[in-house]
Design a protein around this motif. Structure first.
Motif, PDB file in Angstrom:
ATOM      1  N   LEU A  55      30.253  38.387  56.003  1.00 21.75           N
ATOM      2  CA  LEU A  55      31.474  38.368  55.694  1.00 21.75           C
ATOM      3  C   LEU A  55      31.720  37.879  54.238  1.00 21.75           C
ATOM      4  O   LEU A  55      32.504  38.216  53.305  1.00 21.75           O
ATOM      5  CB  LEU A  55      32.540  37.727  56.615  1.00 21.75           C
ATOM      6  CG  LEU A  55      32.706  38.286  58.044  1.00 21.75           C
ATOM      7  CD1 LEU A  55      33.670  37.718  58.887  1.00 21.75           C
ATOM      8  CD2 LEU A  55      33.039  39.868  57.637  1.00 21.75           C
ATOM      9  N   GLU A  56      30.922  36.678  54.043  1.00 23.68           N
ATOM     10  CA  GLU A  56      30.920  36.007  52.951  1.00 23.68           C
ATOM     11  C   GLU A  56      30.471  37.000  51.782  1.00 23.68           C
ATOM     12  O   GLU A  56      30.930  36.957  50.488  1.00 23.68           O
ATOM     13  CB  GLU A  56      30.300  34.570  52.687  1.00 23.68           C
ATOM     14  CG  GLU A  56      31.181  33.818  53.457  1.00 23.68           C
ATOM     15  CD  GLU A  56      30.544  32.283  53.666  1.00 23.68           C
ATOM     16  OE1 GLU A  56      29.727  31.993  52.745  1.00 23.68           O
ATOM     17  OE2 GLU A  56      30.652  31.503  54.523  1.00 23.68           O
ATOM     18  N   GLY A  57      29.416  37.605  51.864  1.00 21.65           N
ATOM     19  CA  GLY A  57      29.029  38.427  50.762  1.00 21.65           C
ATOM     20  C   GLY A  57      29.828  39.587  50.462  1.00 21.65           C
ATOM     21  O   GLY A  57      30.008  40.081  49.362  1.00 21.65           O
ATOM     22  N   LEU A  58      30.550  40.168  51.763  1.00 21.45           N
ATOM     23  CA  LEU A  58      31.562  41.256  51.361  1.00 21.45           C
ATOM     24  C   LEU A  58      32.603  40.650  50.678  1.00 21.45           C
ATOM     25  O   LEU A  58      33.201  41.523  49.765  1.00 21.45           O
ATOM     26  CB  LEU A  58      32.117  41.934  52.790  1.00 21.45           C
ATOM     27  CG  LEU A  58      30.966  42.821  53.556  1.00 21.45           C
ATOM     28  CD1 LEU A  58      31.687  43.108  54.889  1.00 21.45           C
ATOM     29  CD2 LEU A  58      30.567  43.947  52.684  1.00 21.45           C
ATOM     30  N   TYR A  59      33.214  39.448  50.840  1.00 22.80           N
ATOM     31  CA  TYR A  59      34.207  39.090  50.144  1.00 22.80           C
ATOM     32  C   TYR A  59      33.737  38.916  48.491  1.00 22.80           C
ATOM     33  O   TYR A  59      34.584  39.111  47.627  1.00 22.80           O
ATOM     34  CB  TYR A  59      34.589  37.483  50.691  1.00 22.80           C
ATOM     35  CG  TYR A  59      35.527  36.942  49.995  1.00 22.80           C
ATOM     36  CD1 TYR A  59      36.764  37.379  49.953  1.00 22.80           C
ATOM     37  CD2 TYR A  59      35.284  35.992  49.015  1.00 22.80           C
ATOM     38  CE1 TYR A  59      37.907  36.699  48.993  1.00 22.80           C
ATOM     39  CE2 TYR A  59      36.243  35.324  48.162  1.00 22.80           C
ATOM     40  CZ  TYR A  59      37.437  35.824  48.130  1.00 22.80           C
ATOM     41  OH  TYR A  59      38.340  35.137  47.376  1.00 22.80           O
ATOM     42  N   ARG A  60      32.592  38.290  48.307  1.00 21.50           N
ATOM     43  CA  ARG A  60      32.111  38.155  47.133  1.00 21.50           C
ATOM     44  C   ARG A  60      31.974  39.497  46.598  1.00 21.50           C
ATOM     45  O   ARG A  60      32.377  39.678  45.086  1.00 21.50           O
ATOM     46  CB  ARG A  60      30.693  37.577  47.021  1.00 21.50           C
ATOM     47  CG  ARG A  60      30.994  36.013  47.010  1.00 21.50           C
ATOM     48  CD  ARG A  60      29.556  35.539  46.730  1.00 21.50           C
ATOM     49  NE  ARG A  60      29.554  34.394  47.768  1.00 21.50           N
ATOM     50  CZ  ARG A  60      28.325  34.304  48.786  1.00 21.50           C
ATOM     51  NH1 ARG A  60      27.515  35.226  48.516  1.00 21.50           N
ATOM     52  NH2 ARG A  60      28.166  33.347  49.602  1.00 21.50           N
ATOM     53  N   VAL A  61      31.488  40.503  46.910  1.00 20.33           N
ATOM     54  CA  VAL A  61      31.302  41.951  46.453  1.00 20.33           C
ATOM     55  C   VAL A  61      32.885  42.621  46.512  1.00 20.33           C
ATOM     56  O   VAL A  61      33.051  42.898  45.241  1.00 20.33           O
ATOM     57  CB  VAL A  61      30.445  42.731  47.130  1.00 20.33           C
ATOM     58  CG1 VAL A  61      30.146  44.154  46.666  1.00 20.33           C
ATOM     59  CG2 VAL A  61      28.760  42.016  46.894  1.00 20.33           C
TER      60      VAL A  61
END
Length: 79
Positions: free
Chosen positions: A13-19
C-alpha cells in the motif's frame, strides 16, 4: 528504543501511494483510466452473457441466408 526508525522497503500500500497518489494529476488519470477500463470489461461481460442466454432467439440467428426465399407468413383472405 528505536521506534522512529523508518523502514526502507515499505508495504504494498505504501508503494501504491508513492506511485499513484502523491500527485493529483497522476491520481485523477489513474481513476479515469480505471473507470474506462472497468466499464469496457463490464460491457463485454454483459454482452457475452446476453448472447449466451439468447442463442437462437435474436435476429442474426434467425435471418434468412442470401438467395433463400423471403419468409412468408400465412395470409388470411378477407371476404
Amino acid at each position: 528504543m528505536e521506534s522512529t526508525v523508518r523502514r526502507s522497503g515499505g508495504g504494498l500500500l505504501e508503494g501504491l501511494y508513492r506511485v499513484l497518489m502523491r500527485r493529483n494529476s497522476v491520481y485523477v488519470t489513474f481513476v479515469v483510466a480505471g473507470a474506462f477500463l472497468g466499464e469496457r470489461a463490464v460491457d463485454y461481460g454483459v454482452h457475452k452473457l446476453w448472447d449466451y442466454n439468447n442463442v437462437g432467439v435474436l435476429y442474426p440467428a434467425t435471418q434468412p441466408t442470401l438467395g433463400a426465399s423471403i419468409l412468408t407468413f400465412p395470409v388470411q383472405k378477407l371476404n
